[in-house]
Design a protein around this motif. Structure first.
Motif, PDB file in Angstrom:
ATOM      1  N   MET A  30       0.820  -1.214   0.000  1.00 12.97           N
ATOM      2  CA  MET A  30       0.000   0.000   0.000  1.00 12.97           C
ATOM      3  C   MET A  30       0.853   1.264   0.000  1.00 12.97           C
ATOM      4  N   GLN A  31       2.116   1.138   0.316  1.00 17.01           N
ATOM      5  CA  GLN A  31       3.011   2.288   0.307  1.00 17.01           C
ATOM      6  C   GLN A  31       3.674   2.512  -1.058  1.00 17.01           C
ATOM      7  N   ARG A  32       3.535   1.558  -1.955  1.00 16.16           N
ATOM      8  CA  ARG A  32       4.166   1.658  -3.271  1.00 16.16           C
ATOM      9  C   ARG A  32       3.212   2.302  -4.267  1.00 16.16           C
ATOM     10  N   LEU A  44      -7.427 -15.953   3.920  1.00 18.53           N
ATOM     11  CA  LEU A  44      -6.352 -15.272   4.652  1.00 18.53           C
ATOM     12  C   LEU A  44      -6.835 -13.953   5.243  1.00 18.53           C
ATOM     13  N   SER A  45      -7.510 -13.157   4.426  1.00 18.55           N
ATOM     14  CA  SER A  45      -7.870 -11.802   4.845  1.00 18.55           C
ATOM     15  C   SER A  45      -8.898 -11.771   5.958  1.00 18.55           C
ATOM     16  N   GLU A  46      -9.706 -12.820   6.110  1.00 19.29           N
ATOM     17  CA  GLU A  46     -10.703 -12.816   7.186  1.00 19.29           C
ATOM     18  C   GLU A  46     -10.043 -12.771   8.566  1.00 19.29           C
ATOM     19  N   LYS A  47      -8.800 -13.193   8.656  1.00 17.48           N
ATOM     20  CA  LYS A  47      -8.091 -13.215   9.936  1.00 17.48           C
ATOM     21  C   LYS A  47      -7.608 -11.831  10.356  1.00 17.48           C
ATOM     22  N   PHE A  48      -7.551 -10.878   9.418  1.00 20.56           N
ATOM     23  CA  PHE A  48      -7.110  -9.524   9.759  1.00 20.56           C
ATOM     24  C   PHE A  48      -8.016  -8.465   9.116  1.00 20.56           C
ATOM     25  N   ARG A  49      -9.265  -8.823   8.876  1.00 21.70           N
ATOM     26  CA  ARG A  49     -10.180  -7.926   8.163  1.00 21.70           C
ATOM     27  C   ARG A  49     -10.382  -6.595   8.869  1.00 21.70           C
ATOM     28  N   SER A  50     -10.519  -6.578  10.182  1.00 21.69           N
ATOM     29  CA  SER A  50     -10.749  -5.294  10.861  1.00 21.69           C
ATOM     30  C   SER A  50      -9.541  -4.375  10.695  1.00 21.69           C
ATOM     31  N   ASP A  51      -8.328  -4.922  10.803  1.00 20.79           N
ATOM     32  CA  ASP A  51      -7.128  -4.113  10.570  1.00 20.79           C
ATOM     33  C   ASP A  51      -7.047  -3.665   9.110  1.00 20.79           C
ATOM     34  N   LEU A  52      -7.444  -4.541   8.212  1.00 21.01           N
ATOM     35  CA  LEU A  52      -7.446  -4.214   6.784  1.00 21.01           C
ATOM     36  C   LEU A  52      -8.438  -3.087   6.500  1.00 21.01           C
ATOM     37  N   ASN A  53      -9.608  -3.140   7.120  1.00 17.54           N
ATOM     38  CA  ASN A  53     -10.605  -2.084   6.926  1.00 17.54           C
ATOM     39  C   ASN A  53     -10.091  -0.738   7.434  1.00 17.54           C
ATOM     40  N   GLU A  54      -9.343  -0.753   8.521  1.00 16.91           N
ATOM     41  CA  GLU A  54      -8.744   0.487   9.024  1.00 16.91           C
ATOM     42  C   GLU A  54      -7.756   1.058   8.006  1.00 16.91           C
ATOM     43  N   LEU A  55      -6.947   0.181   7.419  1.00 14.28           N
ATOM     44  CA  LEU A  55      -6.016   0.636   6.376  1.00 14.28           C
ATOM     45  C   LEU A  55      -6.768   1.216   5.188  1.00 14.28           C
ATOM     46  N   ARG A  56      -7.813   0.545   4.762  1.00 13.10           N
ATOM     47  CA  ARG A  56      -8.613   1.018   3.620  1.00 13.10           C
ATOM     48  C   ARG A  56      -9.216   2.390   3.904  1.00 13.10           C
ATOM     49  N   ALA A  57      -9.644   2.599   5.141  1.00 13.76           N
ATOM     50  CA  ALA A  57     -10.258   3.879   5.491  1.00 13.76           C
ATOM     51  C   ALA A  57      -9.237   5.014   5.442  1.00 13.76           C
ATOM     52  N   LYS A  59      -6.308   4.923   3.653  1.00 11.58           N
ATOM     53  CA  LYS A  59      -5.651   5.017   2.350  1.00 11.58           C
ATOM     54  C   LYS A  59      -6.470   4.224   1.335  1.00 11.58           C
ATOM     55  N   PRO A  60      -7.317   4.909   0.578  1.00  8.80           N
ATOM     56  CA  PRO A  60      -8.210   4.192  -0.341  1.00  8.80           C
ATOM     57  C   PRO A  60      -7.533   3.580  -1.563  1.00  8.80           C
ATOM     58  N   THR A  61      -6.318   4.007  -1.864  1.00  5.50           N
ATOM     59  CA  THR A  61      -5.592   3.389  -2.985  1.00  5.50           C
ATOM     60  C   THR A  61      -4.272   2.845  -2.474  1.00  5.50           C
ATOM     61  N   PRO A  62      -3.860   1.719  -2.950  1.00  7.99           N
ATOM     62  CA  PRO A  62      -4.465   0.893  -3.984  1.00  7.99           C
ATOM     63  C   PRO A  62      -5.729   0.197  -3.478  1.00  7.99           C
ATOM     64  N   LEU A  63      -6.534  -0.214  -4.423  1.00  7.88           N
ATOM     65  CA  LEU A  63      -7.744  -0.965  -4.100  1.00  7.88           C
ATOM     66  C   LEU A  63      -7.331  -2.340  -3.594  1.00  7.88           C
ATOM     67  N   VAL A  64      -7.888  -2.742  -2.463  1.00 11.90           N
ATOM     68  CA  VAL A  64      -7.634  -4.078  -1.916  1.00 11.90           C
ATOM     69  C   VAL A  64      -8.919  -4.867  -2.097  1.00 11.90           C
ATOM     70  N   TYR A  65      -8.843  -5.926  -2.883  1.00 14.61           N
ATOM     71  CA  TYR A  65     -10.016  -6.715  -3.240  1.00 14.61           C
ATOM     72  C   TYR A  65      -9.836  -8.135  -2.733  1.00 14.61           C
ATOM     73  N   GLU A  66     -10.866  -8.647  -2.099  1.00 11.85           N
ATOM     74  CA  GLU A  66     -10.826 -10.004  -1.553  1.00 11.85           C
ATOM     75  C   GLU A  66     -11.669 -10.930  -2.432  1.00 11.85           C
ATOM     76  N   LEU A  67     -11.088 -12.059  -2.787  1.00  7.78           N
ATOM     77  CA  LEU A  67     -11.777 -13.061  -3.598  1.00  7.78           C
ATOM     78  C   LEU A  67     -11.906 -14.359  -2.817  1.00  7.78           C
ATOM     79  N   PRO A  68     -12.952 -15.128  -3.085  1.00  8.20           N
ATOM     80  CA  PRO A  68     -13.059 -16.438  -2.436  1.00  8.20           C
ATOM     81  C   PRO A  68     -11.928 -17.344  -2.901  1.00  8.20           C
TER      82      PRO A  68
END
Length: 89
Positions: A30-32, A44-57, A59-68
């Motif tokens: 996200m820093q690049r 993988l992302s479900e284990k750190f989703r709340s921290d990930l959501n904080e990052l998204r809030a 810094k909206p770019t880059p887009l972080v997209y989760e796939l099944p």
């Protein structure tokens, strides 16, 4: 298997061994400025989703997209709750 599919399509991919390693890598990517999209496997992302959501809030770019993951059922996502979490509403 998740990363290999994207590599076959010509995208760069990085294999990680743990959710902690994945989260650290997301923070680094996200820093690049040349990174516009980060795709994660939901298992993988479900284990750190709340921290990930904080990052998204913050810094909206880059887009972080989760796939099944390639195997298993896709999870139902409550996008309203997700947006409330990201926007802090």
């Amino acid at each position: 298997m998740f990363v290999n599919g994207f590599k076959l399509a010509g995208a760069e991919g990085i294999v990680v061994k743990s959710a902690e390693e994945a989260f650290q890598l997301v923070k680094d990517l996200m820093q690049r400025q040349e990174v516009g999209l980060i795709i994660l496997s939901e298992d993988l992302s479900e284990k750190f989703r709340s921290d990930l959501n904080e990052l998204r809030a913050r810094k909206p770019t880059p887009l972080v997209y989760e796939l099944p993951p390639p195997v298993g059922r896709p999870k139902k996502i409550d996008y309203r709750a997700f947006l409330r979490s990201v926007l802090g509403v």
